[in-house]
Design a protein around this motif. Structure first.
Motif, short mmCIF file in Angstrom:
data_model
loop_
_atom_site.label_atom_id
_atom_site.label_comp_id
_atom_site.label_asym_id
_atom_site.label_seq_id
_atom_site.Cartn_x
_atom_site.Cartn_y
_atom_site.Cartn_z
N ARG A 149 0.85 -1.18 0.00
CA ARG A 149 0.00 0.00 0.00
C ARG A 149 0.89 1.23 0.00
NH1 ARG A 149 -4.41 -1.54 4.62
NH2 ARG A 149 -5.18 -3.42 3.59
N SER A 150 0.45 2.23 -0.71
CA SER A 150 1.22 3.47 -0.69
C SER A 150 1.01 4.16 0.66
CB SER A 150 0.78 4.38 -1.83
OG SER A 150 -0.58 4.73 -1.66
N LYS A 151 2.02 4.90 1.08
CA LYS A 151 1.91 5.59 2.35
C LYS A 151 0.86 6.68 2.27
CE LYS A 151 6.60 4.82 3.92
NZ LYS A 151 7.84 5.45 4.39
N LYS B 155 -0.80 10.15 2.72
CA LYS B 155 -0.25 11.51 2.68
C LYS B 155 -0.50 12.17 4.03
CE LYS B 155 -0.92 12.05 -2.23
NZ LYS B 155 -1.59 12.77 -3.29
#
Length: 87
Positions: A69-71, A73
């Protein structure tokens, strides 16, 4: 006097039936606990020797699904907020 003996025999029979039932129940509980303990012991042994239970001749590999998963924001901190530590 005969009625007293009959009442005593009935009480003794009832007590005997109750004690037999309790004995049977306790024996079943003990057997259940022994089986449960045996399964925990075998599971612990299998965890200590994991290669023993696997089929080494098969040559198959087990794969697990991996997801990345992308971090998230980060939001900018609000300028008018005060933080205090309490003890």
């Amino acid at each position: 006097m005969n009625s007293n003996c009959t009442k005593c025999n009935e009480a003794a029979t009832l007590a005997s039936i109750i004690l037999r039932g309790l004995t049977l129940l306790l024996v079943m509980v003990v057997i259940g606990l022994l089986v449960k303990d045996r399964t925990f012991q075998t599971a612990a042994e299998e965890r200590q020797n994991p290669g023993h239970t696997e089929n080494e001749a098969s040559g198959e590999l087990n794969y697990a699904a991996v997801t990345f998963r992308s971090k998230a924001k980060r939001r900018e901190p609000e300028p008018n907020v005060l933080y205090a530590a309490t003890r």
